[in-house]
Write a protein that holds these residues in place. Structure first.
Motif, mmCIF file in Angstrom:
data_model
loop_
_atom_site.group_PDB
_atom_site.id
_atom_site.type_symbol
_atom_site.label_atom_id
_atom_site.label_comp_id
_atom_site.label_asym_id
_atom_site.label_seq_id
_atom_site.Cartn_x
_atom_site.Cartn_y
_atom_site.Cartn_z
ATOM 1 N N ASN A 34 43.197 41.138 44.462
ATOM 2 C CA ASN A 34 43.814 40.633 43.428
ATOM 3 C C ASN A 34 43.811 39.165 43.311
ATOM 4 N N TYR A 35 44.272 38.505 44.291
ATOM 5 C CA TYR A 35 44.555 37.043 44.569
ATOM 6 C C TYR A 35 43.021 36.534 44.327
ATOM 7 N N LYS A 36 42.093 36.984 45.012
ATOM 8 C CA LYS A 36 40.659 36.393 44.625
ATOM 9 C C LYS A 36 40.322 36.620 43.226
ATOM 10 N N LEU A 37 40.850 37.350 42.385
ATOM 11 C CA LEU A 37 40.388 37.379 40.919
ATOM 12 C C LEU A 37 40.966 36.278 40.284
ATOM 13 N N TRP A 38 41.926 35.491 40.717
ATOM 14 C CA TRP A 38 42.863 34.555 39.961
ATOM 15 C C TRP A 38 41.775 33.514 39.440
ATOM 16 N N THR A 39 42.036 33.039 38.108
ATOM 17 C CA THR A 39 41.223 32.173 37.498
ATOM 18 C C THR A 39 42.017 31.455 36.342
ATOM 19 N N LEU A 40 41.786 30.271 36.361
ATOM 20 C CA LEU A 40 42.541 29.674 35.026
ATOM 21 C C LEU A 40 41.833 29.241 33.772
ATOM 22 N N ASP A 41 42.047 29.645 32.820
ATOM 23 C CA ASP A 41 41.375 29.881 31.646
ATOM 24 C C ASP A 41 41.845 28.939 30.680
ATOM 25 N N ALA A 60 44.710 34.012 34.323
ATOM 26 C CA ALA A 60 43.717 35.186 33.923
ATOM 27 C C ALA A 60 43.035 35.670 35.283
ATOM 28 N N CYS A 61 42.819 37.082 35.251
ATOM 29 C CA CYS A 61 41.984 37.767 36.350
ATOM 30 C C CYS A 61 40.520 37.348 36.018
ATOM 31 N N ARG A 62 39.705 37.133 36.764
ATOM 32 C CA ARG A 62 38.072 37.285 36.606
ATOM 33 C C ARG A 62 37.652 38.163 35.569
ATOM 34 N N MET A 63 38.065 39.311 35.615
ATOM 35 C CA MET A 63 37.441 40.409 34.750
ATOM 36 C C MET A 63 37.929 40.020 33.242
ATOM 37 N N CYS A 64 39.129 39.647 32.905
ATOM 38 C CA CYS A 64 39.544 39.395 31.462
ATOM 39 C C CYS A 64 38.875 38.166 31.179
#
Length: 124
Positions: A34-41, A60-64
Protein backbone atom coordinates in the motif's frame (compact mmCIF):
# COMPACT_ATOMS: atom_id res chain seq x y z
CA UNK A 1 7.63 15.54 9.86
CA UNK A 2 9.14 15.52 6.36
CA UNK A 3 11.62 12.66 6.23
CA UNK A 4 13.29 10.53 3.62
CA UNK A 5 11.97 11.28 0.15
CA UNK A 6 8.79 12.98 1.34
CA UNK A 7 8.34 16.64 0.59
CA UNK A 8 6.92 18.96 3.22
CA UNK A 9 3.63 19.03 1.26
CA UNK A 10 3.44 15.22 1.12
CA UNK A 11 4.02 14.97 4.85
CA UNK A 12 1.40 17.62 5.65
CA UNK A 13 -1.13 16.18 3.18
CA UNK A 14 -0.53 12.68 4.55
CA UNK A 15 -1.10 13.78 8.11
CA UNK A 16 -4.25 15.70 7.14
CA UNK A 17 -5.63 12.56 5.41
CA UNK A 18 -4.61 10.24 8.26
CA UNK A 19 -2.36 8.47 5.72
CA UNK A 20 -5.34 7.17 3.74
CA UNK A 21 -6.26 7.66 0.12
CA UNK A 22 -8.67 10.57 0.19
CA UNK A 23 -10.69 9.00 -2.63
CA UNK A 24 -11.09 5.32 -1.60
CA UNK A 25 -9.87 5.33 2.03
CA UNK A 26 -7.07 2.80 1.45
CA UNK A 27 -4.69 2.81 4.43
CA UNK A 28 -1.40 3.70 2.75
CA UNK A 29 0.75 2.79 5.74
CA UNK A 30 -0.79 -0.63 6.46
CA UNK A 31 1.69 -2.52 4.26
CA UNK A 32 4.65 -1.97 2.00
CA UNK A 33 2.42 -2.77 -0.97
CA UNK A 34 0.00 0.00 0.00
CA UNK A 35 2.80 2.42 0.84
CA UNK A 36 4.24 2.00 -2.66
CA UNK A 37 0.85 3.14 -4.04
CA UNK A 38 1.15 6.56 -2.35
CA UNK A 39 0.79 9.52 -4.75
CA UNK A 40 0.17 13.21 -4.34
CA UNK A 41 -2.73 14.38 -6.51
CA UNK A 42 -3.81 17.83 -7.63
CA UNK A 43 -7.52 17.81 -6.81
CA UNK A 44 -8.17 20.34 -9.57
CA UNK A 45 -5.60 19.31 -12.19
CA UNK A 46 -2.94 21.85 -13.10
CA UNK A 47 -3.95 21.51 -16.76
CA UNK A 48 -7.32 23.12 -15.98
CA UNK A 49 -6.15 25.79 -13.57
CA UNK A 50 -5.38 23.92 -10.36
CA UNK A 51 -2.52 25.28 -8.31
CA UNK A 52 0.26 23.88 -6.13
CA UNK A 53 -1.28 24.98 -2.84
CA UNK A 54 -1.65 22.45 -0.04
CA UNK A 55 -5.42 23.03 -0.25
CA UNK A 56 -5.37 21.63 -3.82
CA UNK A 57 -3.28 18.57 -2.94
CA UNK A 58 -4.66 15.20 -1.86
CA UNK A 59 -3.07 11.93 -0.89
CA UNK A 60 -4.30 9.26 -3.28
CA UNK A 61 -3.43 5.67 -4.04
CA UNK A 62 -2.02 5.07 -7.50
CA UNK A 63 -5.22 3.29 -8.63
CA UNK A 64 -7.46 6.23 -7.77
CA UNK A 65 -5.07 8.90 -9.02
CA UNK A 66 -3.75 7.32 -12.21
CA UNK A 67 -6.51 4.96 -13.31
CA UNK A 68 -9.75 6.37 -11.99
CA UNK A 69 -9.36 10.15 -11.58
CA UNK A 70 -6.35 11.13 -13.69
CA UNK A 71 -7.07 14.56 -15.17
CA UNK A 72 -10.78 14.66 -14.36
CA UNK A 73 -11.86 18.09 -13.10
CA UNK A 74 -14.00 17.70 -9.94
CA UNK A 75 -15.64 21.06 -10.57
CA UNK A 76 -17.70 19.16 -13.19
CA UNK A 77 -19.30 17.08 -10.43
CA UNK A 78 -19.32 19.49 -7.49
CA UNK A 79 -21.67 22.38 -6.74
CA UNK A 80 -20.50 25.76 -8.04
CA UNK A 81 -17.96 27.31 -5.69
CA UNK A 82 -17.39 24.04 -3.79
CA UNK A 83 -14.68 24.10 -1.16
CA UNK A 84 -11.93 21.47 -0.85
CA UNK A 85 -14.22 19.01 0.95
CA UNK A 86 -16.85 19.37 -1.78
CA UNK A 87 -14.27 18.81 -4.52
CA UNK A 88 -12.88 15.72 -2.77
CA UNK A 89 -16.43 14.39 -2.35
CA UNK A 90 -17.01 14.84 -6.10
CA UNK A 91 -13.80 12.94 -6.85
CA UNK A 92 -14.86 10.13 -4.49
CA UNK A 93 -18.15 9.75 -6.40
CA UNK A 94 -16.34 9.84 -9.74
CA UNK A 95 -13.80 7.23 -8.59
CA UNK A 96 -16.55 4.95 -7.29
CA UNK A 97 -18.41 5.18 -10.61
CA UNK A 98 -15.19 4.32 -12.47
CA UNK A 99 -14.58 1.35 -10.15
CA UNK A 100 -18.11 0.05 -10.78
CA UNK A 101 -17.65 0.41 -14.53
CA UNK A 102 -14.30 -1.37 -14.43
CA UNK A 103 -15.69 -4.13 -12.20
CA UNK A 104 -18.33 -4.77 -14.85
CA UNK A 105 -15.63 -4.94 -17.53
CA UNK A 106 -13.61 -7.36 -15.36
CA UNK A 107 -16.62 -9.60 -14.82
CA UNK A 108 -17.19 -9.83 -18.59
CA UNK A 109 -13.55 -10.80 -19.14
CA UNK A 110 -13.78 -13.43 -16.40
CA UNK A 111 -16.83 -14.94 -18.09
CA UNK A 112 -15.17 -14.95 -21.51
CA UNK A 113 -12.05 -16.73 -20.24
CA UNK A 114 -13.97 -18.90 -17.76
CA UNK A 115 -11.76 -17.61 -14.96
CA UNK A 116 -11.34 -19.76 -11.86
CA UNK A 117 -9.51 -18.12 -8.92
CA UNK A 118 -6.45 -19.83 -7.52
CA UNK A 119 -7.29 -20.55 -3.86
CA UNK A 120 -3.58 -20.76 -3.02
CA UNK A 121 -2.77 -17.26 -4.24
CA UNK A 122 -2.02 -15.05 -1.19
CA UNK A 123 -3.01 -11.82 -2.96
CA UNK A 124 -6.61 -11.26 -4.00
Amino acid sequence: MATGKWSKDQAEAGERANYRCEYCDLDLLSSIDNYKLWTLDHIVPKEVGGDESLDNLAIACRMCNVYFKWRWDPRKGAPAGADRAGLVAAVRLHVEAQRIRMAGDLELVRQIVEYKPNPECPIR
